[in-house]
Design a protein around this motif. Structure first.
Motif, PDB file in Angstrom:
ATOM      1  N   HIS A 136     -17.489  23.907  -1.389  1.00 29.28           N
ATOM      2  CA  HIS A 136     -16.200  23.250  -1.084  1.00 29.28           C
ATOM      3  C   HIS A 136     -15.871  22.223  -2.163  1.00 29.28           C
ATOM      4  O   HIS A 136     -16.494  21.167  -2.226  1.00 29.28           O
ATOM      5  CB  HIS A 136     -16.310  22.561   0.288  1.00 29.28           C
ATOM      6  N   HIS A 159     -12.388  20.724  -4.849  1.00 28.98           N
ATOM      7  CA  HIS A 159     -10.979  20.752  -5.281  1.00 28.98           C
ATOM      8  C   HIS A 159     -10.951  20.218  -6.719  1.00 28.98           C
ATOM      9  O   HIS A 159     -10.761  19.028  -6.932  1.00 28.98           O
ATOM     10  CB  HIS A 159     -10.127  19.815  -4.426  1.00 28.98           C
ATOM     11  N   LYS A 194     -10.821  25.132  -4.920  1.00 26.06           N
ATOM     12  CA  LYS A 194      -9.559  25.375  -4.229  1.00 26.06           C
ATOM     13  C   LYS A 194      -8.364  24.962  -5.082  1.00 26.06           C
ATOM     14  O   LYS A 194      -8.462  24.059  -5.906  1.00 26.06           O
ATOM     15  CB  LYS A 194      -9.509  24.539  -2.946  1.00 26.06           C
ATOM     16  N   HIS A 237     -10.236  23.795   6.806  1.00 27.52           N
ATOM     17  CA  HIS A 237     -10.502  22.354   6.869  1.00 27.52           C
ATOM     18  C   HIS A 237     -10.304  21.952   8.330  1.00 27.52           C
ATOM     19  O   HIS A 237      -9.169  21.986   8.822  1.00 27.52           O
ATOM     20  CB  HIS A 237      -9.508  21.581   6.018  1.00 27.52           C
ATOM     21  N   HIS A 271     -15.877  20.161   7.221  1.00 31.38           N
ATOM     22  CA  HIS A 271     -15.832  18.766   7.675  1.00 31.38           C
ATOM     23  C   HIS A 271     -16.567  18.635   9.010  1.00 31.38           C
ATOM     24  O   HIS A 271     -17.634  18.077   9.063  1.00 31.38           O
ATOM     25  CB  HIS A 271     -14.422  18.179   7.765  1.00 31.38           C
ATOM     26  N   ASP A 293     -17.116  18.506  -1.547  1.00 32.60           N
ATOM     27  CA  ASP A 293     -15.687  18.211  -1.337  1.00 32.60           C
ATOM     28  C   ASP A 293     -15.102  17.500  -2.553  1.00 32.60           C
ATOM     29  O   ASP A 293     -14.144  16.727  -2.429  1.00 32.60           O
ATOM     30  CB  ASP A 293     -15.480  17.375  -0.066  1.00 32.60           C
TER      31      ASP A 293
HETATM   32 ZN   LIG Z   1     -11.468  19.762   1.107  1.00 32.45          ZN
END
Ligand SMILES: [Zn+2]
Length: 384
Positions: A75, A77, A139, A232, A255, A306
């Protein structure tokens, strides 16, 4: 060409046959001491006691270090421009995190050139590799127009096979709150433009972002375009995210900070992994997810970074492991398993996250004698 790595103090294979007997609660963590490993053509050809190692073309002496599977960060970004350190500093002073902060990153990302965005993605990908992450998901979600989302997944696909289309991150400001119009764009033209570069579809199912029905719409459209769902879910408060994830057969619900008993039960009886992202709770000073409750219920747990500029600007899986151990009471074995096999499960990969015969030889030569040093020496670079 074969390579023998020998004199390994602890070889973390994550093979069930190497699991310590009676190590309840350690999931599938498995390790060998005084071990060796042979690589052939980028795959593990053999592992076992150093005294029984076969001959090889080349020998690497690990010098009593540990060897671990490369981390699988399921995960992140990474495609964005700008930074939000002032927001972080303000938040540490008092202000709580809200999804609206994403708008600043969206504006900066749209304003960046391809070259600037590409340089940012590559810098973070290289930073991950230096810290032992050998597989990562990335992502989109800071473009939020057809052209900007397509550009994001295209650049992500240059650095990883695990690309996720997250057009449904937030509703961009120019939509004036018209969620239905934006959803139609996400599920239509934007999806068509992005699907060729992506393997996964994701949605931010949260109060202030997308509700259950809207999430279902996005995930169904993604699936029709050949993408596999991930969600998410339940980051900022209780909500329907986990139930939607399980219902659609998502690979992962990410999460999982605010879960009901029904959410935990649904995860336990499903193939959906619970991916915990303690970097986000650290960076937003929110309560950590209850890992022990999930593990106790038999839920498969992954740990991921994340990595993003707003709520978790770390690419360090070692840091996430240290948080999981110290703050979430996972054992060192559970945390390492979650950061390797757990991440692989969340990406539906069987070739990474472990070092049994036939696995990809993606491994970390660790400058310490045991995996426990990941949490025992927090903040210290130990990837040799
Ligand atoms: Zn995220």
């Amino acid at each position: 060409m074969s390579t023998l790595i020998t004199n390994i103090a602890e070889l973390v294979t994550n093979s069930p046959e190497h699991a310590a007997r009676g190590a309840a609660g350690s999931a599938g963590f498995g390790a060998l001491s005084d071990a060796a490993l042979v690589i052939e053509d980028a795959y593990v050809a053999w592992c076992g006691p150093a005294s029984k190692a076969p001959a090889a073309d080349r020998v690497v002496d690990a010098g009593g270090r540990a060897v671990l599977p490369g981390f699988v960060d399921s995960h992140s970004h990474l495609v964005f421009a700008g930074e939000r350190s002032a927001e972080f500093a303000d938040r540490m002073a008092s202000r709580p995190y809200r999804p609206g902060g994403i708008a600043a990153t969206v504006a900066a990302t749209r304003g960046a050139s391809d070259a600037q965005l590409r340089a940012g993605v590559r810098r973070l990908a290289a930073e991950m590799l230096r810290q032992g992450t050998t597989t990562f998901e990335c992502k989109s979600g800071y473009g939020l127009t057809v052209a900007d989302e397509r550009r994001s997944v295209r650049l992500a696909a240059e650095v990883t096979d695990e690309v996720t289309f997250l057009g449904a991150h937030v509703v961009p400001p120019e939509c004036g709150g018209d969620i239905d119009a934006y959803l139609a764009l996400v599920c239509g033209e934007m999806l068509t433009a992005c699907a060729p570069y992506a393997r996964w579809v994701d949605v931010f199912c949260e109060r202030g972002a997308f509700d259950a029905d809207q999430a279902r719409t996005v995930l169904a459209a993604g699936r029709d375009a050949g993408l596999i769902p991930r969600v998410h879910a339940c980051q900022l408060g209780p909500g329907p995210g986990v139930q939607v994830a399980v219902e659609v057969g998502a690979a992962s619900a990410d999460h999982c900070t605010y879960l009901s008993s029904a959410d935990v039960a649904a995860l336990a009886s499903s193939g959906t992994v619970a991916t915990l992202l303690p970097g986000a709770e650290f960076c937003t000073r929110q309560p950590y997810p209850d890992a022990r409750r999930l593990l106790g219920a038999g839920v498969v747990v992954a740990l991921a970074s994340d990595c993003n500029p707003g709520s978790s600007f770390t690419s360090s899986m070692a840091f996430c492991i240290a948080l999981a151990v110290r703050e979430m009471r996972m054992t060192t074995q559970e945390a390492v398993w979650a950061a390797t096999v757990g991440g692989a499960r969340a990406l539906r990969r069987t070739d990474v996250g472990h070092l049994a015969r036939g696995a990809r030889a993606d491994l970390i030569l660790f400058d310490a004698p045991s995996h426990a040093y990941l949490a025992y020496r927090p903040g210290v670079p130990q990837v040799a």
